[in-house]
Design a protein around this motif. Structure first.
Motif, PDB file in Angstrom:
ATOM      1  N   ALA A 283      90.336   7.683   5.539  1.00 32.73           N
ATOM      2  CA  ALA A 283      90.314   7.130   6.895  1.00 32.73           C
ATOM      3  C   ALA A 283      91.050   8.067   7.843  1.00 32.73           C
ATOM      4  O   ALA A 283      91.912   8.840   7.426  1.00 32.73           O
ATOM      5  CB  ALA A 283      90.956   5.748   6.932  1.00 32.73           C
ATOM      6  N   SER A 284      90.696   7.965   9.126  1.00 30.56           N
ATOM      7  CA  SER A 284      91.341   8.779  10.150  1.00 30.56           C
ATOM      8  C   SER A 284      91.479   7.963  11.428  1.00 30.56           C
ATOM      9  O   SER A 284      90.672   7.058  11.688  1.00 30.56           O
ATOM     10  CB  SER A 284      90.520  10.040  10.417  1.00 30.56           C
ATOM     11  N   ILE A 285      92.479   8.309  12.235  1.00 33.30           N
ATOM     12  CA  ILE A 285      92.702   7.607  13.491  1.00 33.30           C
ATOM     13  C   ILE A 285      93.138   8.615  14.542  1.00 33.30           C
ATOM     14  O   ILE A 285      93.885   9.548  14.260  1.00 33.30           O
ATOM     15  CB  ILE A 285      93.750   6.483  13.311  1.00 33.30           C
ATOM     16  N   SER A 286      92.672   8.418  15.762  1.00 36.18           N
ATOM     17  CA  SER A 286      93.000   9.329  16.856  1.00 36.18           C
ATOM     18  C   SER A 286      94.397   9.041  17.401  1.00 36.18           C
ATOM     19  O   SER A 286      95.028   8.054  17.038  1.00 36.18           O
ATOM     20  CB  SER A 286      91.973   9.180  17.975  1.00 36.18           C
ATOM     21  N   TRP A 287      94.846   9.910  18.316  1.00 36.48           N
ATOM     22  CA  TRP A 287      96.195   9.765  18.849  1.00 36.48           C
ATOM     23  C   TRP A 287      96.390   8.436  19.560  1.00 36.48           C
ATOM     24  O   TRP A 287      97.470   7.854  19.523  1.00 36.48           O
ATOM     25  CB  TRP A 287      96.491  10.904  19.821  1.00 36.48           C
ATOM     26  N   SER A 288      95.346   7.930  20.189  1.00 34.39           N
ATOM     27  CA  SER A 288      95.463   6.685  20.944  1.00 34.39           C
ATOM     28  C   SER A 288      95.254   5.458  20.070  1.00 34.39           C
ATOM     29  O   SER A 288      95.570   4.339  20.483  1.00 34.39           O
ATOM     30  CB  SER A 288      94.438   6.667  22.073  1.00 34.39           C
ATOM     31  N   GLY A 289      94.682   5.685  18.897  1.00 35.88           N
ATOM     32  CA  GLY A 289      94.344   4.548  18.046  1.00 35.88           C
ATOM     33  C   GLY A 289      92.982   3.960  18.343  1.00 35.88           C
ATOM     34  O   GLY A 289      92.517   3.075  17.621  1.00 35.88           O
ATOM     35  N   GLU A 290      92.333   4.458  19.378  1.00 43.40           N
ATOM     36  CA  GLU A 290      91.037   3.881  19.762  1.00 43.40           C
ATOM     37  C   GLU A 290      89.887   4.424  18.928  1.00 43.40           C
ATOM     38  O   GLU A 290      88.839   3.793  18.816  1.00 43.40           O
ATOM     39  CB  GLU A 290      90.784   4.148  21.252  1.00 43.40           C
ATOM     40  N   GLY A 291      90.088   5.622  18.371  1.00 43.16           N
ATOM     41  CA  GLY A 291      89.062   6.210  17.529  1.00 43.16           C
ATOM     42  C   GLY A 291      89.448   6.144  16.070  1.00 43.16           C
ATOM     43  O   GLY A 291      90.575   6.477  15.706  1.00 43.16           O
ATOM     44  N   THR A 292      88.518   5.681  15.225  1.00 43.85           N
ATOM     45  CA  THR A 292      88.773   5.622  13.792  1.00 43.85           C
ATOM     46  C   THR A 292      87.525   6.059  13.032  1.00 43.85           C
ATOM     47  O   THR A 292      86.405   5.999  13.561  1.00 43.85           O
ATOM     48  CB  THR A 292      89.158   4.204  13.320  1.00 43.85           C
ATOM     49  N   ALA A 293      87.734   6.453  11.805  1.00 45.18           N
ATOM     50  CA  ALA A 293      86.623   6.803  10.919  1.00 45.18           C
ATOM     51  C   ALA A 293      87.018   6.420   9.498  1.00 45.18           C
ATOM     52  O   ALA A 293      88.201   6.491   9.144  1.00 45.18           O
ATOM     53  CB  ALA A 293      86.307   8.291  11.000  1.00 45.18           C
ATOM     54  N   TYR A 294      86.011   6.024   8.720  1.00 49.16           N
ATOM     55  CA  TYR A 294      86.257   5.598   7.353  1.00 49.16           C
ATOM     56  C   TYR A 294      85.217   6.197   6.412  1.00 49.16           C
ATOM     57  O   TYR A 294      84.060   6.405   6.783  1.00 49.16           O
ATOM     58  CB  TYR A 294      86.189   4.065   7.244  1.00 49.16           C
ATOM     59  N   ALA A 295      85.641   6.412   5.186  1.00 57.48           N
ATOM     60  CA  ALA A 295      84.681   6.755   4.148  1.00 57.48           C
ATOM     61  C   ALA A 295      83.815   5.528   3.891  1.00 57.48           C
ATOM     62  O   ALA A 295      84.272   4.385   4.020  1.00 57.48           O
ATOM     63  CB  ALA A 295      85.415   7.162   2.873  1.00 57.48           C
ATOM     64  N   GLU A 296      82.564   5.774   3.518  1.00 58.17           N
ATOM     65  CA  GLU A 296      81.647   4.659   3.275  1.00 58.17           C
ATOM     66  C   GLU A 296      82.169   3.719   2.196  1.00 58.17           C
ATOM     67  O   GLU A 296      81.972   2.511   2.272  1.00 58.17           O
ATOM     68  CB  GLU A 296      80.278   5.203   2.882  1.00 58.17           C
ATOM     69  N   SER A 297      82.859   4.279   1.235  1.00 56.97           N
ATOM     70  CA  SER A 297      83.324   3.488   0.092  1.00 56.97           C
ATOM     71  C   SER A 297      84.422   2.489   0.455  1.00 56.97           C
ATOM     72  O   SER A 297      84.689   1.567  -0.314  1.00 56.97           O
ATOM     73  CB  SER A 297      83.828   4.422  -1.013  1.00 56.97           C
ATOM     74  N   VAL A 298      85.052   2.663   1.621  1.00 56.67           N
ATOM     75  CA  VAL A 298      86.149   1.760   1.985  1.00 56.67           C
ATOM     76  C   VAL A 298      85.864   0.969   3.257  1.00 56.67           C
ATOM     77  O   VAL A 298      86.663   0.109   3.645  1.00 56.67           O
ATOM     78  CB  VAL A 298      87.473   2.526   2.148  1.00 56.67           C
ATOM     79  N   LYS A 299      84.750   1.244   3.897  1.00 58.39           N
ATOM     80  CA  LYS A 299      84.421   0.534   5.136  1.00 58.39           C
ATOM     81  C   LYS A 299      84.380  -0.967   4.904  1.00 58.39           C
ATOM     82  O   LYS A 299      83.816  -1.446   3.927  1.00 58.39           O
ATOM     83  CB  LYS A 299      83.062   1.009   5.665  1.00 58.39           C
ATOM     84  N   GLY A 300      84.997  -1.698   5.834  1.00 58.21           N
ATOM     85  CA  GLY A 300      85.026  -3.145   5.727  1.00 58.21           C
ATOM     86  C   GLY A 300      86.138  -3.674   4.860  1.00 58.21           C
ATOM     87  O   GLY A 300      86.409  -4.879   4.858  1.00 58.21           O
ATOM     88  N   ARG A 301      86.802  -2.796   4.110  1.00 55.18           N
ATOM     89  CA  ARG A 301      87.898  -3.226   3.240  1.00 55.18           C
ATOM     90  C   ARG A 301      89.234  -2.641   3.687  1.00 55.18           C
ATOM     91  O   ARG A 301      90.267  -3.289   3.555  1.00 55.18           O
ATOM     92  CB  ARG A 301      87.626  -2.810   1.791  1.00 55.18           C
TER      93      ARG A 301
END
Length: 126
Positions: free
Chosen positions: A51-69
């Protein structure tokens, strides 16, 4: 300039939850300029993006295997990033490491990150 220390790992049964924390010691660097990520590495496997998060917290990204969890969040006032992990599975077992990049965006590749913690073990039993 940046030291990262993870905590919150441990042993949990499948279906359980854990919350990882990554506390940063910053010198001459503002947390507002950093992008953050969590990676994991299981024995015999390469390190993989979680997972990753931007400096503001408004942008995030997740690996498919952990999305939703899993949910990544940050508290810039505390220089801390969190990874809330729910509905854990045995295949989530790994050493989890947080990382920081000198850019404030969302990044999914290892090479973007220049600061790394030592990692914390997460073990999910079936």
């Amino acid at each position: 300039q940046v030291q990262l220390v993870e905590s919150g790992g441990g042993l949990v049964q499948a279906g359980g939850s854990l919350r990882l924390s990554c506390a940063a010691s910053l010198r001459s660097v503002s947390s507002y300029t950093l992008g953050w990520g969590w990676f994991r590495q299981a024995p015999g496997n390469e390190r993989e993006f979680v997972a990753s998060i931007s400096w503001s917290g408004e942008g995030t990204a997740y690996a498919e295997s952990v999305k939703g969890r899993f949910t990544i969040s940050r508290d810039n006032a505390k220089n801390t990033v969190y990874l809330q992990m729910n509905s854990l599975k045995p295949e989530d077992t790994a050493v989890y490491t947080c990382a920081a990049a000198n850019f404030g965006g969302v990044f999914t590749t290892n090479s973007t990150y220049i600061y790394w913690g030592q990692g914390t073990q997460v073990t999910v039993s079936s």
